[in-house]
Design an enzyme around this catalytic site. Structure first.
Site, short mmCIF file in Angstrom:
data_model
loop_
_atom_site.label_atom_id
_atom_site.label_comp_id
_atom_site.label_asym_id
_atom_site.label_seq_id
_atom_site.Cartn_x
_atom_site.Cartn_y
_atom_site.Cartn_z
N LYS A 35 0.84 -1.19 0.00
CA LYS A 35 0.00 0.00 0.00
C LYS A 35 0.88 1.25 0.00
O LYS A 35 2.11 1.17 0.17
CB LYS A 35 -0.92 -0.01 1.23
N TYR A 256 18.07 29.33 7.35
CA TYR A 256 17.00 30.14 7.90
C TYR A 256 17.11 30.24 9.42
O TYR A 256 17.36 29.24 10.10
CB TYR A 256 15.64 29.57 7.53
#
Length: 367
Positions: A35, A256
């Protein structure tokens, strides 16, 4: 020249892991769970690689099964969540699928349907996970109704899911297993109970079928590794390269918010991989990576398309150096996806399924 980031998929390792799962339970059959696009590895490619080994595959929904059939996969496919509306039964029958039945409306829809041939059904019981499944006290009635409808349903199995098979403390697992064993005896029902951790660690949970999932892709699902789980081989290597190098003075920030600051004269490598590729933005400073097969660490916040690593102790590393975010380096060094996940405060499932479509999959080890 193409961007260097790829997800390198080792299909030989996938087959090795499937055989390991199968060997743990020689008296069971193992349905290979593929899956979520085979946990991010590519469902059709993985299914083709396992053809001839796996007697059945398991997916979450009809759309996933449809893609496998369109890819030429002909072996049985189990829908682990069953149908989502009664109209899907027509496609279930046309595609030759097996279905889980876990709730009243699914049962009624199946019993009202008139297939040309009966549909194999796995009856899901809620033994303590408290997600899907009939209450144990209702399961006998459900089972009896399906047994009484042989034109609708066939090849009945009892199915459940363990909440703590991976844990060191076995009490809750044993409680679930005792409930299921008692129910299976009363119903004279073949079972499919064992997920990856139970396949590896709990032979008493092995049934007619087991459901190995994440272990197929080389991730260790156990809280404490076992002899068997240590033999799992990584299937995905997330591989990139250094695309720039920066020399920083002590105290200079990187990325950042300047989360990481150089504690000394430092060399920083910029890697072509970021959260826009699926690498986890929550990776902390110190999250391990391999550069030319040698361990170093992330320095600074992960950006959308790039991340930065500390090269100070790797003077030979330069532009073009191989970077492995998880998996196996060219020199054989290994960085487990499970170790990376711990630094990101997540699990391997999230990292593997999170690799986004813009990262090319490159397969080797195909038949």
């Amino acid at each position: 020249m193409a961007r260097p980031l790829i997800a390198d998929i080792d299909l030989d390792a996938l087959r090795h892991n499937y055989r390991l799962a199968r060997d743990q339970a020689p008296h069971s059959r193992a349905v290979a769970v593929i899956k979520a696009d085979a946990y991010g590895h590519g469902a059709v490619a993985c299914a083709r690689a396992l053809e001839g080994l796996a007697p059945a595959f398991a997916v979450a929904c009809l759309e996933e099964a449809q893609a496998l059939r369109e890819g030429g996969i002909t072996v049985p496919i189990v829908l682990l969540e069953g149908i989502f509306e009664a109209a899907e039964l027509e496609r279930v029958e046309a595609l030759g699928l097996w279905i889980a039945v876990h709730t009243d409306w699914q049962l009624e829809a199946l019993l009202a349907y008139r297939p040309a041939h009966p549909i194999p059904v796995w009856v899901k019981v809620d033994s303590g996970m408290h997600r899907l499944g009939f209450p144990p006290e209702q399961a006998e009635v459900v089972w009896a109704r399906l047994v009484a409808a042989p034109d609708c349903a066939c090849d009945l199995h009892l199915m459940s899911h363990f909440a703590t098979a991976d844990a060191l403390a076995p009490d809750y697992f044993r409680r679930q297993l005792a409930l299921l064993d008692d129910l299976a005896i009363r119903l004279e029902a073949p079972t499919c109970l064992a997920n990856s951790p139970a396949t590896l660690a709990w032979p008493e949970a092995h049934g007619a079928w087991n459901r190995p999932g994440v272990m197929l892709y080389g991730s260790d699902p156990l809280e404490a590794s076992s002899e068997a789980s240590r033999r799992l081989a990584p299937v995905m290597t997330l591989r990139s390269a250094i695309i720039a190098v920066r020399e920083l003075a002590p105290g200079e920030p990187v990325g950042y918010a300047g989360r990481w600051r150089a504690p000394r004269p430092s060399r920083i490598g910029v890697v072509a991989c970021g959260y826009g590729d699926g690498y986890d933005r929550h990776a902390v400073d110190g999250t391990p990576v391999l550069v030319d097969g040698q361990r170093t660490a992330i320095a600074g916040k992960v950006s959308m398309d790039m991340l930065t690593v500390d090269l100070t102790e790797l003077p030979e590393a330069d532009i073009g150096s191989e970077v492995v975010l998880w998996g196996r380096a060219t020199n054989g060094a290994l960085l487990s996806v499970d170790e990376v996940a711990r630094h990101c405060d997540t699990i391997s499932y999230t990292l593997l399924t999170g690799v986004l479509p813009r990262v090319p999959r490159r397969y080797h080890g195909a038949h």
